[in-house]
Write a protein that holds these residues in place. Sequence first.
Motif, PDB file in Angstrom:
ATOM      1  N   ASP A  34       1.055   5.905 -31.490  1.00  0.00           N
ATOM      2  CA  ASP A  34       1.745   7.258 -31.360  1.00  0.00           C
ATOM      3  C   ASP A  34       2.895   7.318 -32.385  1.00  0.00           C
ATOM      4  O   ASP A  34       3.238   8.646 -32.895  1.00  0.00           O
ATOM      5  N   ARG A  35       3.785   6.503 -32.414  1.00  0.00           N
ATOM      6  CA  ARG A  35       5.026   6.541 -33.343  1.00  0.00           C
ATOM      7  C   ARG A  35       4.956   5.585 -34.778  1.00  0.00           C
ATOM      8  O   ARG A  35       6.060   5.509 -35.194  1.00  0.00           O
ATOM      9  N   GLN A  36       3.731   5.324 -34.962  1.00  0.00           N
ATOM     10  CA  GLN A  36       3.558   4.709 -36.370  1.00  0.00           C
ATOM     11  C   GLN A  36       2.287   5.066 -37.135  1.00  0.00           C
ATOM     12  O   GLN A  36       1.304   5.134 -36.281  1.00  0.00           O
ATOM     13  N   SER A  37       2.446   5.335 -38.238  1.00  0.00           N
ATOM     14  CA  SER A  37       1.139   5.485 -38.831  1.00  0.00           C
ATOM     15  C   SER A  37       1.182   5.208 -40.306  1.00  0.00           C
ATOM     16  O   SER A  37       2.198   5.213 -40.831  1.00  0.00           O
ATOM     17  N   GLY A  38       0.020   5.053 -40.947  1.00  0.00           N
ATOM     18  CA  GLY A  38       0.027   4.679 -42.431  1.00  0.00           C
ATOM     19  C   GLY A  38      -0.824   3.690 -42.764  1.00  0.00           C
ATOM     20  O   GLY A  38      -1.275   2.867 -41.953  1.00  0.00           O
ATOM     21  N   LEU A  39      -1.152   3.475 -44.017  1.00  0.00           N
ATOM     22  CA  LEU A  39      -2.035   2.765 -44.684  1.00  0.00           C
ATOM     23  C   LEU A  39      -1.369   2.065 -45.837  1.00  0.00           C
ATOM     24  O   LEU A  39      -0.840   3.009 -46.824  1.00  0.00           O
ATOM     25  N   TRP A  40      -1.212   0.694 -45.797  1.00  0.00           N
ATOM     26  CA  TRP A  40      -0.634  -0.004 -46.999  1.00  0.00           C
ATOM     27  C   TRP A  40      -1.653  -0.588 -47.703  1.00  0.00           C
ATOM     28  O   TRP A  40      -2.138  -1.673 -47.167  1.00  0.00           O
ATOM     29  N   PRO A  41      -2.097  -0.164 -48.816  1.00  0.00           N
ATOM     30  CA  PRO A  41      -3.283  -0.847 -49.624  1.00  0.00           C
ATOM     31  C   PRO A  41      -2.828  -2.412 -50.007  1.00  0.00           C
ATOM     32  O   PRO A  41      -1.799  -2.469 -50.334  1.00  0.00           O
ATOM     33  N   TRP A  42      -3.700  -3.303 -50.006  1.00  0.00           N
ATOM     34  CA  TRP A  42      -3.605  -4.461 -50.281  1.00  0.00           C
ATOM     35  C   TRP A  42      -2.956  -4.742 -51.642  1.00  0.00           C
ATOM     36  O   TRP A  42      -2.236  -5.506 -51.949  1.00  0.00           O
ATOM     37  N   ASP A  43      -3.250  -4.074 -52.562  1.00  0.00           N
ATOM     38  CA  ASP A  43      -2.790  -4.027 -54.035  1.00  0.00           C
ATOM     39  C   ASP A  43      -1.433  -3.816 -53.901  1.00  0.00           C
ATOM     40  O   ASP A  43      -0.717  -4.292 -54.683  1.00  0.00           O
ATOM     41  N   ASP A  44      -0.567  -3.274 -52.927  1.00  0.00           N
ATOM     42  CA  ASP A  44       0.765  -2.911 -53.067  1.00  0.00           C
ATOM     43  C   ASP A  44       1.498  -3.992 -52.174  1.00  0.00           C
ATOM     44  O   ASP A  44       2.658  -3.993 -52.178  1.00  0.00           O
ATOM     45  N   VAL A  61      -1.543  -2.977 -35.364  1.00  0.00           N
ATOM     46  CA  VAL A  61      -1.644  -2.951 -36.568  1.00  0.00           C
ATOM     47  C   VAL A  61      -2.888  -3.735 -36.614  1.00  0.00           C
ATOM     48  O   VAL A  61      -3.530  -4.560 -36.356  1.00  0.00           O
ATOM     49  N   ARG A  62      -3.800  -2.961 -37.623  1.00  0.00           N
ATOM     50  CA  ARG A  62      -5.315  -3.249 -38.031  1.00  0.00           C
ATOM     51  C   ARG A  62      -5.457  -3.630 -39.447  1.00  0.00           C
ATOM     52  O   ARG A  62      -4.692  -3.242 -40.374  1.00  0.00           O
ATOM     53  N   LEU A  63      -6.067  -5.098 -39.598  1.00  0.00           N
ATOM     54  CA  LEU A  63      -6.171  -5.318 -41.096  1.00  0.00           C
ATOM     55  C   LEU A  63      -7.533  -5.076 -41.647  1.00  0.00           C
ATOM     56  O   LEU A  63      -8.645  -5.477 -40.827  1.00  0.00           O
ATOM     57  N   THR A  64      -7.718  -4.179 -42.646  1.00  0.00           N
ATOM     58  CA  THR A  64      -9.157  -3.699 -43.249  1.00  0.00           C
ATOM     59  C   THR A  64      -9.289  -4.409 -44.679  1.00  0.00           C
ATOM     60  O   THR A  64      -8.293  -4.670 -45.242  1.00  0.00           O
ATOM     61  N   PRO A  65     -10.576  -4.428 -45.022  1.00  0.00           N
ATOM     62  CA  PRO A  65     -10.511  -4.222 -46.530  1.00  0.00           C
ATOM     63  C   PRO A  65      -9.701  -3.486 -47.360  1.00  0.00           C
ATOM     64  O   PRO A  65      -9.515  -3.981 -48.470  1.00  0.00           O
ATOM     65  N   GLU A  66      -9.366  -2.664 -46.939  1.00  0.00           N
ATOM     66  CA  GLU A  66      -8.699  -1.716 -47.545  1.00  0.00           C
ATOM     67  C   GLU A  66      -7.249  -1.725 -47.843  1.00  0.00           C
ATOM     68  O   GLU A  66      -6.479  -1.630 -48.606  1.00  0.00           O
ATOM     69  N   GLY A  67      -6.701  -2.256 -46.340  1.00  0.00           N
ATOM     70  CA  GLY A  67      -5.124  -2.522 -46.393  1.00  0.00           C
ATOM     71  C   GLY A  67      -4.860  -2.676 -44.936  1.00  0.00           C
ATOM     72  O   GLY A  67      -5.491  -2.874 -43.925  1.00  0.00           O
ATOM     73  N   VAL A  68      -3.486  -2.589 -44.651  1.00  0.00           N
ATOM     74  CA  VAL A  68      -2.853  -2.850 -43.593  1.00  0.00           C
ATOM     75  C   VAL A  68      -2.680  -1.520 -42.828  1.00  0.00           C
ATOM     76  O   VAL A  68      -2.071  -0.582 -43.511  1.00  0.00           O
ATOM     77  N   VAL A  69      -3.139  -1.189 -41.676  1.00  0.00           N
ATOM     78  CA  VAL A  69      -3.059   0.292 -41.193  1.00  0.00           C
ATOM     79  C   VAL A  69      -2.522   0.216 -39.645  1.00  0.00           C
ATOM     80  O   VAL A  69      -2.535  -0.738 -39.086  1.00  0.00           O
ATOM     81  N   ALA A  70      -1.489   1.088 -39.669  1.00  0.00           N
ATOM     82  CA  ALA A  70      -0.293   1.435 -38.433  1.00  0.00           C
ATOM     83  C   ALA A  70      -1.314   2.208 -37.561  1.00  0.00           C
ATOM     84  O   ALA A  70      -1.647   3.042 -37.958  1.00  0.00           O
ATOM     85  N   LEU A  71      -1.266   1.797 -36.470  1.00  0.00           N
ATOM     86  CA  LEU A  71      -1.790   2.606 -35.192  1.00  0.00           C
ATOM     87  C   LEU A  71      -1.045   3.004 -34.326  1.00  0.00           C
ATOM     88  O   LEU A  71       0.128   2.170 -33.997  1.00  0.00           O
ATOM     89  N   LYS A  76       8.073  -0.050 -51.245  1.00  0.00           N
ATOM     90  CA  LYS A  76       8.881   0.071 -49.780  1.00  0.00           C
ATOM     91  C   LYS A  76       8.514  -0.717 -48.903  1.00  0.00           C
ATOM     92  O   LYS A  76       7.314  -0.785 -48.671  1.00  0.00           O
ATOM     93  N   ASP A  77       9.668  -1.596 -48.191  1.00  0.00           N
ATOM     94  CA  ASP A  77       9.266  -2.167 -47.100  1.00  0.00           C
ATOM     95  C   ASP A  77       9.190  -1.506 -46.009  1.00  0.00           C
ATOM     96  O   ASP A  77       9.382  -0.448 -45.770  1.00  0.00           O
ATOM     97  N   ALA A  78       8.322  -2.021 -44.863  1.00  0.00           N
ATOM     98  CA  ALA A  78       7.888  -1.123 -43.639  1.00  0.00           C
ATOM     99  C   ALA A  78       8.025  -2.405 -42.445  1.00  0.00           C
ATOM    100  O   ALA A  78       7.569  -3.408 -42.649  1.00  0.00           O
ATOM    101  N   GLU A  79       8.291  -1.759 -41.431  1.00  0.00           N
ATOM    102  CA  GLU A  79       8.251  -2.703 -40.140  1.00  0.00           C
ATOM    103  C   GLU A  79       7.571  -1.915 -39.044  1.00  0.00           C
ATOM    104  O   GLU A  79       7.871  -0.739 -38.669  1.00  0.00           O
ATOM    105  N   LEU A  80       6.419  -2.609 -38.667  1.00  0.00           N
ATOM    106  CA  LEU A  80       5.173  -2.023 -37.645  1.00  0.00           C
ATOM    107  C   LEU A  80       5.574  -2.859 -36.218  1.00  0.00           C
ATOM    108  O   LEU A  80       5.943  -3.975 -36.299  1.00  0.00           O
TER     109      LEU A  80
END
Length: 170
Positions: A39-49, A27-37, A97-101
């Motif tokens: 093989d079995r997880q991917s996605g970007l959750w913007p901080w506004d959400d 899991v990476r924290l960027t200025p844009e949001g939380v990024v899942a990294l 929606k909630d997510a678990e990484l």
Amino acid sequence: MAMVGLFWIAEGDVYVGAKPSGLAPGVRLTPEGVVALGDRQSGLWPWDDVRTLTVVDVPVKSLRRQAGALLEMALTVGGLGSDEAPTMTVSIETVDKDAELTAYAAAAWYSQEEYDLSLAVLSHLTAGEATLRATLAAMAQWGRAQEDGSPRAAEREGLLREWIEVSRLP
């Protein structure tokens, strides 16, 4: 690269848990949001959400956990145990929606103080854009300047406190 609390900071990049390599989860924290990294997880959750960001299943230091870790290490060295690093669960509560990484822990165990301070830092990241940007910028700046690996416990706790306070400064 260095570990401070639940965070792995490599130059200007901030991760929750260990920095993943290859297809490993992270899991990476960027200025844009939380990024899942990984093989079995991917996605970007913007901080506004993102409403809340927490980490559970963290190996927190206790006498019982130390004994278990030593036993696990003995079994692994003896060929009877698992060779995988411990994982943590990064929970994201969003508007929709909630997510678990999953992220690998960067340490065999963390002190209760480091864990609590790390959760406070994560809470600040969801407190608003100014707080988010100030906190991530301070973490990244420290990471770019760090050359000697992970600091000792007292310094790590001091850094976490500093990152919590940076957003409170005028």
